[in-house]
Scaffold this motif. Structure first.
Motif, PDB file in Angstrom:
ATOM      1  N   LYS A  32       0.832  -1.204   0.000  1.00 38.73           N
ATOM      2  CA  LYS A  32       0.000   0.000   0.000  1.00 38.73           C
ATOM      3  C   LYS A  32       0.868   1.256   0.000  1.00 38.73           C
ATOM      4  N   ASP A  33       1.928   1.242   0.828  1.00 45.02           N
ATOM      5  CA  ASP A  33       2.875   2.368   0.860  1.00 45.02           C
ATOM      6  C   ASP A  33       3.458   2.616  -0.536  1.00 45.02           C
ATOM      7  N   LYS A  34       3.855   1.512  -1.174  1.00 46.97           N
ATOM      8  CA  LYS A  34       4.497   1.609  -2.488  1.00 46.97           C
ATOM      9  C   LYS A  34       3.540   2.169  -3.544  1.00 46.97           C
ATOM     10  N   GLU A  35       2.276   1.834  -3.420  1.00 42.28           N
ATOM     11  CA  GLU A  35       1.277   2.370  -4.358  1.00 42.28           C
ATOM     12  C   GLU A  35       1.116   3.883  -4.168  1.00 42.28           C
ATOM     13  N   LEU A  36       1.034   4.311  -2.909  1.00 44.53           N
ATOM     14  CA  LEU A  36       0.881   5.741  -2.613  1.00 44.53           C
ATOM     15  C   LEU A  36       2.119   6.532  -3.054  1.00 44.53           C
ATOM     16  N   ILE A  37       3.299   5.989  -2.773  1.00 46.16           N
ATOM     17  CA  ILE A  37       4.559   6.654  -3.148  1.00 46.16           C
ATOM     18  C   ILE A  37       4.670   6.769  -4.660  1.00 46.16           C
ATOM     19  N   THR A  38       4.335   5.671  -5.362  1.00 42.95           N
ATOM     20  CA  THR A  38       4.413   5.671  -6.824  1.00 42.95           C
ATOM     21  C   THR A  38       3.452   6.698  -7.421  1.00 42.95           C
ATOM     22  N   ASN A  39       2.250   6.755  -6.879  1.00 43.17           N
ATOM     23  CA  ASN A  39       1.256   7.711  -7.356  1.00 43.17           C
ATOM     24  C   ASN A  39       1.784   9.152  -7.227  1.00 43.17           C
ATOM     25  N   SER A  40       2.364   9.444  -6.072  1.00 39.99           N
ATOM     26  CA  SER A  40       2.923  10.779  -5.836  1.00 39.99           C
ATOM     27  C   SER A  40       4.139  11.035  -6.727  1.00 39.99           C
TER      28      SER A  40
END
Length: 340
Positions: free
Chosen positions: A125-133
């Motif tokens: 989930k962290d990786k998805e949020l970071i990638t989106n940003s």
């Protein structure tokens, strides 16, 4: 030896100058951020405040890549326009103070996801949020109206790819020590059909996860602006996609890429998000991915040659050979017929 150079740089005169221009005690401490032959970045701090200082490397260097006034101008203009960069604080271009220009900027609290081992500390989930940003930050940069800004004269507007191909080929030829057939194949593929540049944008030049600062699963700031120029925004996207390797990709030359830890969104998801936010056509994105692998091969060969010639002193032959092998891996990848 380097420690002595650093101590010499932070002389009493420099300390007095810094403490009289920013809110820092004269006996401040300093730490060098990361090893490299790039511009040198220090954390300078006392018990109350922390800042970052950037200066060129010691010794011989390429002036264009280590122009502190140019870099300071870039982050000043981008900061003014609310783009994600550290706030600039002070530029010193006074030769009576320092032979080399330097500048001081805001210290950005957070983490740098430098490799796959560090990336393992983050959840899916962290990786998805970071990638989106990470992707939306890039599109904000590319959507910035640079032609109406104080950076409109930073570089030529058109023909970015052609200039890159000429520049790196010229540099490679000038220091050529061996024939690399895969590199020749890749060069010919690139020259066959150069896509039409769709927009003039700021091009960061090395937009990867290890060049951004992350806080609360968001990109807090983009760092390392020394390769920044104007040109084709898809060159930055090409580097993101090229370096976004997964575990199935056994031939990736980006052997420490954070994405190798797994759990990050796919390349296709990144392309979709970028396309939605930039309104650019990505039909030719494979060209820019190839360009990135090709350019990295050129860069690694330059490092290999300089190490081989002893420019960095006495270095273990295994390390020198590793750079040479890295060139071949990037060249091989760049010559692949299908990259996506």
């Amino acid at each position: 030896f380097i420690r002595y150079l650093l101590m010499d740089f932070f002389s009493n005169q420099i300390r007095e100058y810094i403490s009289s221009n920013i809110n820092l005690n004269i006996d401040f401490d300093f730490e060098k951020f990361k090893v490299g032959r790039s511009n040198i970045t220090f954390k300078i701090f006392d018990l109350k405040n922390t800042y970052v200082l950037r200066r060129p490397p010691f010794g011989n260097r390429l002036e264009s890549a280590h122009n502190m006034q140019r870099e300071y101008k870039i982050i000043t203009e981008l900061s003014k326009n609310n783009l994600k960069v550290p706030n600039p604080i002070h530029l010193c271009a006074d030769k009576n103070i320092s032979q080399d220009d330097f500048y001081i900027m805001e210290y950005i609290d957070g983490e740098t996801i430098a490799d796959n081992l560090i990336a393992e500390n983050y959840s899916k989930k962290d990786k998805e949020l970071i990638t989106n940003s990470f992707v939306t930050t890039l599109t904000e940069l590319h959507n910035f109206d640079v032609q109406s800004s104080g950076l409109k004269d930073l570089g030529k507007h058109e023909g970015y790819v052609e200039r890159q191909l000429i520049r790196w080929n010229k540099q490679f030829s000038a220091q050529k020590v061996r024939e690399i057939n895969d590199l020749n194949v890749a060069t010919n593929i690139l020259l066959e059909k150069i896509p039409t540049q769709q927009r003039v944008s700021i091009v960061h030049g090395d937009y990867r996860l290890d060049n951004v600062r992350v806080k609360n699963k968001n990109v807090a700031a983009v760092l390392d602006w020394e390769l920044c120029t104007l040109g084709d925004p898809l060159a930055d996207l090409g580097t993101v996609i090229a370096s976004w390797a997964d575990k199935k990709e056994k031939d990736t030359p980006f052997i420490y890429s954070p994405s190798l830890s797994g759990g990050f969104p796919s390349r296709d998801k990144i392309l979709t998000l970028y396309e939605e936010n930039s309104q650019l056509n990505l039909n030719e994105i494979e060209f820019y991915v190839r360009l990135s692998f090709w350019k990295h091969a050129m860069i690694m060969e330059g490092v290999y040659v300089r190490y081989s010639l002893g420019y960095y002193g006495n270095v273990d032959k295994k390390d020198v050979d590793a750079f040479g092998q890295s060139t071949l891996s990037f060249a091989k990848k760049a010559s692949n017929k299908n990259l996506l």
